[in-house]
Design a protein around this motif. Structure first.
Motif, PDB file in Angstrom:
ATOM      1  N   UNK A 524       2.679   6.444  -6.078  1.00 20.65           N
ATOM      2  CA  UNK A 524       3.938   7.301  -6.889  1.00 20.65           C
ATOM      3  C   UNK A 524       4.736   8.019  -6.084  1.00 20.65           C
ATOM      4  N   UNK A 525       6.277   8.341  -6.329  1.00 22.29           N
ATOM      5  CA  UNK A 525       7.057   8.405  -6.181  1.00 22.29           C
ATOM      6  C   UNK A 525       7.210   8.757  -4.491  1.00 22.29           C
ATOM      7  N   UNK A 526       8.591   7.583  -3.552  1.00 17.72           N
ATOM      8  CA  UNK A 526       8.554   7.991  -2.657  1.00 17.72           C
ATOM      9  C   UNK A 526       7.220   7.400  -1.915  1.00 17.72           C
ATOM     10  N   UNK A 527       6.733   6.143  -2.370  1.00 12.05           N
ATOM     11  CA  UNK A 527       6.110   5.023  -1.892  1.00 12.05           C
ATOM     12  C   UNK A 527       6.870   4.535  -0.876  1.00 12.05           C
ATOM     13  N   UNK A 528       6.185   3.229   0.163  1.00  4.59           N
ATOM     14  CA  UNK A 528       7.161   2.432   1.039  1.00  4.59           C
ATOM     15  C   UNK A 528       6.342   1.576   0.445  1.00  4.59           C
ATOM     16  N   UNK A 529       6.813   0.494  -0.482  1.00  3.26           N
ATOM     17  CA  UNK A 529       5.453  -0.349  -1.538  1.00  3.26           C
ATOM     18  C   UNK A 529       7.802  -1.052  -1.466  1.00  3.26           C
ATOM     19  N   UNK A 530       7.464  -2.593  -1.215  1.00  4.93           N
ATOM     20  CA  UNK A 530       9.018  -2.783  -1.628  1.00  4.93           C
ATOM     21  C   UNK A 530       8.623  -2.912  -3.568  1.00  4.93           C
ATOM     22  N   UNK A 531       7.850  -3.471  -3.896  1.00  2.18           N
ATOM     23  CA  UNK A 531       8.138  -3.783  -5.706  1.00  2.18           C
ATOM     24  C   UNK A 531       6.944  -2.939  -6.107  1.00  2.18           C
ATOM     25  N   UNK A 532       7.872  -1.929  -6.846  1.00  2.00           N
ATOM     26  CA  UNK A 532       7.501  -0.149  -7.792  1.00  2.00           C
ATOM     27  C   UNK A 532       7.132  -1.430  -8.311  1.00  2.00           C
TER      28      UNK A 532
END
Length: 796
Positions: A524-532
């Motif tokens: 969800x929001x605030x994810x550290x993943x670069x490609x949402x």
């Protein structure tokens, strides 16, 4: 016969034995073919390990020749693929001259039919640096078995001088293999572990075929000078009188000799060689087998001078032993020249052999030594007592012999107790080596005092980690009373992890590259993943093995709790976990660009993808230097964050700094799980593996790991970055020499060896590295100070 006559005969007999022993040269491979103990259990189970096993009943301890115990052999887990490197490893206990290998398959009383059709051999003299064996024609693969029951015996040409040996089955197709092994050879009592010399040269004479006098089987580094290995001078093959002929088939002319031309070495007029031994020895003589075909301009050396070094990092003793040979212009036969070494004690020798003609050629070099000082005076005294008994002109008094032996044993025990008490007193007076020492006051004979706050060894939790490395050492209060509710990371559906590749493995777990379906939406929001926008992303998954111990399981959960607390852009992030069922898993970010060591080492000096500028000329263009500085600042920032939490990493190095697709550096602990970096760790048998080349002196000698020892490792990591990871720290020193060098830091008498200043490194930055390696802990900078010192130099 009277007692006097009997003891005289015994005296003469012993002298004959001693003289015969002193006359021996190199080991003869044709006679050095004794079984080393796999079949008869002289090699114990704990000395036999393997990369994997299918079942407990096919573990490495069952890989013994002619044995049907367990399920009849060692079998690596799963189908063996052509690209796999599974191995059975044997610790021979000491240096050994290995000449023959025997193999069988799994017969299991006619219930098994698995065997290896071929195999390779890797070997190591110290358990750290591994070498691949090749035969004299350069082939590494040895023909194996054709069925499960018949044994196949293969001679190893050239023989191997080693302590550790790995038998690696080889296959062309996916198949199941099992092996039983016996090893043959004899002890390498000579103890020579490496020699260095100029590389051999070509002989090109008009009207004659070219002869090549290189060391073709040398297993060290060969860059115009041989270093760090052994080769044809220790293979037991003595060269013929005619150097153009060889004892081997299908080899080039001059093969049996290592030779040099006088005028090719400048105006020196000599060949300088160095010899390193496994321990300090008392040298009686050196035997050099030399060619003397004077009609072709080849003669034995005219003289030799040898210098001695008692320890590898000590200075050479100024007084050499010099020996003048008697030149022979009548007999062209090759011969051993015996050089007396006057019982000088050393661990390393440097010898200069002076030319007597145009060419000088050696085929074998061997050393004879007596007892060393390192074997304690007790042992020497014991020998003297027995010699008095043997060589006495009077018959021994049988009634007094037990008393004499009893006294001797008592003396030995008293000496052991005294040594133990001395060491114990030093340990107690120094706080066991675990309290923070006031190193400005400390000497080996003084107490350690501490006024600074510290974490004692009993207050520290060190997590071994599933991949084998110590992730962080942290205050114990952070991991007490661990339960599932203490883990803040969310539980991810296990079925949405799709295995792609194994990245590494350790004693209790593995690291896998997986595709996580629906992870961006899950986080969800605030994810550290670069490609949402992606439905699935690549992640690294640490997984605990099913056979892990309860302690490993508990450590794994503790590691999850610690990882879930870390939130910094330069620290690897824990994304989610799978812990409601086995196997336990933690899911972390995957760094597409791998680790910093591999990233930098693949950059060529001429052109670098770090920037658009050329790295050939020095000093570096400012933007290129800025790229390397920016990497350094990121690591300093991540370590500053860990230090603020009182976390001690214990294994900071470029191999543990990962890069994402934007080249952001994140500190992790995966380096030790990869076989690629196994040589960076010094393995202590039965204990831990330590990255000694990155460790502060107090960590190696006292077992102290603090933020200050991490600062030391940061200095070494900076050095790696500015050498573009082209070489290992202290690459010219063996692991034993590195440890000896830490003793020089402790003694602080100005003899310690520092890393050199990298060519890419500005003087001001190298001065910062040197501050990280200060002997006294309070004199080292903090990570906050390092970050502030480096940050202004980076172009934001």
């Amino acid at each position: 016969m009277c007692w006097c006559d009997r003891w005289t005969i015994m005296h003469l007999f012993l002298l004959l034995i001693l003289q015969a022993t002193a006359a021996l040269g190199q080991i003869d491979p044709a006679h050095c073919r004794y079984a080393l103990g796999m079949e008869d259990n002289r090699i114990k189970d704990e000395a036999i390990t393997a990369s994997s096993q299918w079942y407990e009943t096919t573990g490495p301890q069952y890989g013994r020749f002619n044995s049907e115990e367990g399920d009849g052999a060692w079998c690596p887990k799963g189908q063996l693929e052509p690209s796999d490197t599974q191995y059975l490893q044997v610790d021979l206990g000491r240096l050994t001259f290995l000449t023959v290998v025997g193999t069988q398959g799994r017969y299991a009383r006619n219930s098994g039919n698995e065997y290896a059709r071929a195999y390779r051999l890797n070997y190591s003299r110290d358990g750290v640096l591994w070498k691949s064996w090749r035969n004299r024609l350069g082939n590494a693969v040895i023909e194996g078995n054709k069925n499960a029951y018949q044994s196949v015996i293969n001679d190893i040409h050239p023989p191997i001088i080693t302590r550790y040996i790995r038998v690696i089955p080889v296959t062309k197709l996916s198949t199941t293999v099992c092996m039983r092994v016996e090893l043959y050879g004899c002890l390498w009592d000579e103890g020579l572990i490496s020699y260095s010399a100029p590389e051999g040269q070509l002989m090109q004479q008009p009207g004659h075929p070219i002869a090549n006098f290189s060391d073709s089987t040398y297993d060290g580094v060969n860059e115009r000078r041989l270093s760090g290995g052994l080769g044809q001078l220790t293979d037991g093959v003595i060269g013929l009188d005619n150097f153009l002929q060889a004892r081997q088939y299908h080899v080039w002319r001059g093969y049996d000799y290592l030779g040099w031309r006088n005028d090719s070495l400048g105006t020196q007029g000599h060949v300088e060689m160095e010899f390193v031994f496994d321990r300090q020895r008392n040298f009686t003589s050196m035997k050099v087998h030399s060619n003397n075909m004077f009609s072709q301009g080849v003669k034995i050396f005219s003289s030799v001078s040898c210098w001695f070094k008692p320890r590898l990092i000590a200075a050479w003793e100024p007084e050499p032993v010099t020996f003048m040979t008697v030149l022979d212009d009548r007999n062209p036969s090759a011969r051993y020249v015996t050089v007396p070494l006057n019982r000088r004690t050393a661990k390393s020798l440097r010898c200069r052999f002076y030319f007597a003609d145009v060419w000088m050629m050696f085929s074998e070099v061997s050393f004879q030594s007596g007892n060393t000082h390192k074997h304690t005076h007790t042992f020497i005294s014991q020998q003297k007592i027995y010699l008095l008994i043997l060589f006495s002109s009077e018959p021994p008094d049988d009634g007094n012999t037990p008393i004499l032996i009893g006294c001797l044993v008592t003396i030995i025990l008293l000496l052991i107790i005294i040594i133990f008490l001395i060491l114990w007193c030093q340990c107690v007076s120094c706080g066991g080596g675990y309290a923070e020492p006031d190193v400005t006051q400390c000497t080996p004979h003084q107490c350690f005092h501490s006024n600074a706050p510290h974490y004692a060894e009993t207050d520290i939790v060190r997590l071994q980690g599933v991949t084998g490395s110590n992730m962080y050492a942290v205050p114990a209060l952070t991991v007490d009373s661990l339960t599932r509710k203490d883990i803040s990371a969310a539980e991810f559906p296990r079925q949405q992890l799709i295995f792609r590749e194994k990245l590494g493995e350790g004693q209790f777990g593995e690291v896998h590259l997986c595709e996580a379906e629906g992870l961006p939406e899950f986080l969800g929001e605030g994810s550290p993943l670069p490609d949402r926008d992606c439905l699935s992303v690549l992640v690294a998954v640490k997984q605990l093995r099913a056979d892990a111990t309860n302690q490993a399981r508990n450590d794994f959960l503790k590691e999850i709790k610690i990882m879930s607390r870390l939130n910094d852009p330069n620290i690897i992030r824990l994304l989610c976990v799978c812990v409601t069922s086995d196997p336990l898993c933690m899911v972390t970010e995957y760094m597409e660009n791998g680790d910093l060591n591999m990233f930098l080492s693949q950059r060529e000096i001429e052109t670098s993808s770090l920037s658009k500028h050329v790295l050939l000329f020095f000093p570096l263009p400012p933007s290129s230097l800025s790229d390397l500085l920016h990497m350094s600042v990121q690591i300093a920032s991540g370590m500053k964050y860990l230090a603020s939490l009182n976390f001690v990493h214990r294994d900071l190095a470029t191999r543990n700094c990962l890069l994402d697709r934007r080249l952001t550096i994140k500190i992790a602990d995966f380096g030790m799980s990869r076989n690629l970096y196994s040589s960076d760790y010094y393995r202590i048998q039965g204990r831990a593996v330590l990255p000694i080349r990155w460790m502060a002196w107090e960590s190696i000698l006292l077992g102290k790991f603090t933020t200050a020892s991490d600062v030391w490792a940061f200095g070494v990591t900076l050095w790696e970055i500015f050498t573009l990871c082209k070489e290992q720290p202290y690459s010219l020193l063996s692991d034993e020499q590195v440890i000896e060098n830490t003793g020089e830091f402790f003694r602080n008498q100005g003899r310690q060896i520092f890393l050199y200043a990298p060519p890419l490194c500005p003087p001001s930055l190298f001065e910062l590295m040197m501050r990280c390696w200060r002997r006294d802990i309070p004199d080292r900078p903090t990570f906050e100070g390092l970050y502030q010192a480096l940050r202004p130099h980076v172009n934001q």
